[in-house]
Design a protein around this motif. Sequence first.
Motif, PDB file in Angstrom:
ATOM      1  N   ARG B 129      -1.418   4.497  -3.033  1.00 19.86           N
ATOM      2  CA  ARG B 129      -1.339   4.080  -1.715  1.00 19.86           C
ATOM      3  C   ARG B 129      -2.025   2.617  -1.535  1.00 19.86           C
ATOM      4  O   ARG B 129      -1.113   1.860  -1.173  1.00 19.86           O
ATOM      5  CB  ARG B 129      -1.864   4.871  -0.607  1.00 19.86           C
ATOM      6  CG  ARG B 129      -1.164   4.553   0.965  1.00 19.86           C
ATOM      7  CD  ARG B 129      -1.742   5.841   1.482  1.00 19.86           C
ATOM      8  NE  ARG B 129      -1.359   5.820   2.920  1.00 19.86           N
ATOM      9  CZ  ARG B 129      -2.499   5.341   3.699  1.00 19.86           C
ATOM     10  NH1 ARG B 129      -3.561   4.856   3.323  1.00 19.86           N
ATOM     11  NH2 ARG B 129      -2.083   5.117   5.229  1.00 19.86           N
ATOM     12  N   ARG B 138       5.258  -0.016  -0.702  1.00 17.05           N
ATOM     13  CA  ARG B 138       4.782   1.331  -0.220  1.00 17.05           C
ATOM     14  C   ARG B 138       5.051   2.475  -0.992  1.00 17.05           C
ATOM     15  O   ARG B 138       5.831   1.869  -2.265  1.00 17.05           O
ATOM     16  CB  ARG B 138       5.352   1.436   0.989  1.00 17.05           C
ATOM     17  CG  ARG B 138       6.980   1.789   1.181  1.00 17.05           C
ATOM     18  CD  ARG B 138       7.627   1.971   2.159  1.00 17.05           C
ATOM     19  NE  ARG B 138       8.964   1.816   2.393  1.00 17.05           N
ATOM     20  CZ  ARG B 138       9.792   2.736   1.894  1.00 17.05           C
ATOM     21  NH1 ARG B 138       9.190   3.967   1.503  1.00 17.05           N
ATOM     22  NH2 ARG B 138      10.903   2.724   1.734  1.00 17.05           N
ATOM     23  N   SER B 205       4.871   9.302  -0.733  1.00 15.30           N
ATOM     24  CA  SER B 205       3.868   9.030   0.607  1.00 15.30           C
ATOM     25  C   SER B 205       3.610  10.097   1.388  1.00 15.30           C
ATOM     26  O   SER B 205       2.698  10.151   1.977  1.00 15.30           O
ATOM     27  CB  SER B 205       4.575   8.001   1.548  1.00 15.30           C
ATOM     28  OG  SER B 205       5.764   8.445   1.831  1.00 15.30           O
TER      29      SER B 205
END
Lengths: 221, 282
Positions: B129, B138, B205
């Motif tokens: 990250r 991202r 994510s």
Amino acid sequence: MKSLRSLPVRGCVLLSLFLALFASGAGIGLPQAGEPPAERPPCCRTAPTNSPPTGGSLYQLESIWTSDVGARVRLRVLEGRPQVVALFFTHCEYACPVLVRDLKRIEAALPETIRPSVDFLLISLDSERDTPAVLAEYRESHRLGLDHWTLLTGAGDDVRELAALLGVNYRKDARGQYSHSNLITVLNARGEVIHQQAGLDQDPAATVAALVKEAGSVRAK
Amino acid sequence: MAGIAVFLLLLISALGETSSSVVAGAGVGDAPGRELADLPGGRYVPLFRLPEEPKEQPVAGFGLETAPVTNGEFLEFVRQNPRWRRSRVPRLFADEGYLRHWGGDLDLGPDPVRAAARPVVHVSWFAARAFAVWSGRRLPSTSEWEYAAGLGFTREDGALDPEFQSAIRRWYGTPTPSELPPVRAGRPNFFGVHDLHGLIWEWTSDFNSALVTGDARGDTGIERQLFCGAGSSGAADRSNFPAFLRTGFRSSLKAAYTLHNLGFRCALDVPNPAARKSEPKP
């Protein structure tokens, strides 16, 4: 892509960066003048200590959270006292009311001598709906005392990071409800995870024992 | 304060002149330019869902890097961000296996050129990250990643591409080789994305959105549909064995874990969907 390079947009980014800088610089961890400390929750009274957080401390996080009383803080401001932490959201229909009740059960089960030195921390998973005002209302309706209870809301990405650190899995379903692990975490005074209670409606004895031990070691110092 | 302001001003004007890395705003370093494929978006059929949830989730168009991040690229990140060096990273953010396949903090080992082209592994979710933010991007979400993983070699819908289907099954039944192949060695999909299958597992994510956890006893309902007893009976597509594997794998991870076959790639919101070309890459 071209529009992103144009001056007005760059100016906007600049302005918002400045605003963020000033807003955060003004509020973080500083006790607000003119108010007696007891009228503010634990997050928003004490200045952070100067010693750097340990390698296992959650207080290494730089993310900024907003309290139901409006103050913007880093988690580090909670350093110095054990925290009992849970992730929740106010629109929760099933688990969260039980989760909050479980926290209160832990509070009630603490020995009288320990209770004043333990704080409780509720952090919202629902960055969109749980504004500081909504959290304030929740505090009121669930009678969460200002003396020991902190309620925080933050950016979605920061919530994801904190949840990852606590080992809380969650996702938002199509109805806007969050399915999440029901996990209560005890942080010691340095912000390290020392105990976790999994599941709803559990016997608080083990969590209370962890807090008693931690409070004892804080006092010994 | 004035000093910081001047610095920010300089930083922002400098960023304004660089390419797409401006999009993600602050925290952008001097990241290597990494090729993105423009994916038009489509649908993702989650393997498990609540009864009241729709069968399909729409996935908006986005940019996905055409290959996983390499050791060479990660070395540059670590060079510029000393707190992510092997000897300095706090245990909270990466377990003791972090970058263990390297020779040292800034040392890729006996054959650095060879290692540089291979995907970086032994990285935690936090490190992945941080790299993504540094490079102005991202991590892809699980639904984005799964949507991309469903794109075939010769057509958009991989489910209708038998060659693609047999290729991915072959990989999921093959142990990880002791030395990983370089990135981009695998056949690209319809949009030019390599290595979604066949090389490594990849962080997403929201890897921690799968609700089957070690402490599942007290969890909410979803995990009861997963893997226990007649676990697969609630699944959307029981024949999609690789998707079972990925779901199970993700749900077993913790964010500080590092593994010999787990790496990542980055994604980017597409700023102007109208301008997107949906032509496949040659």
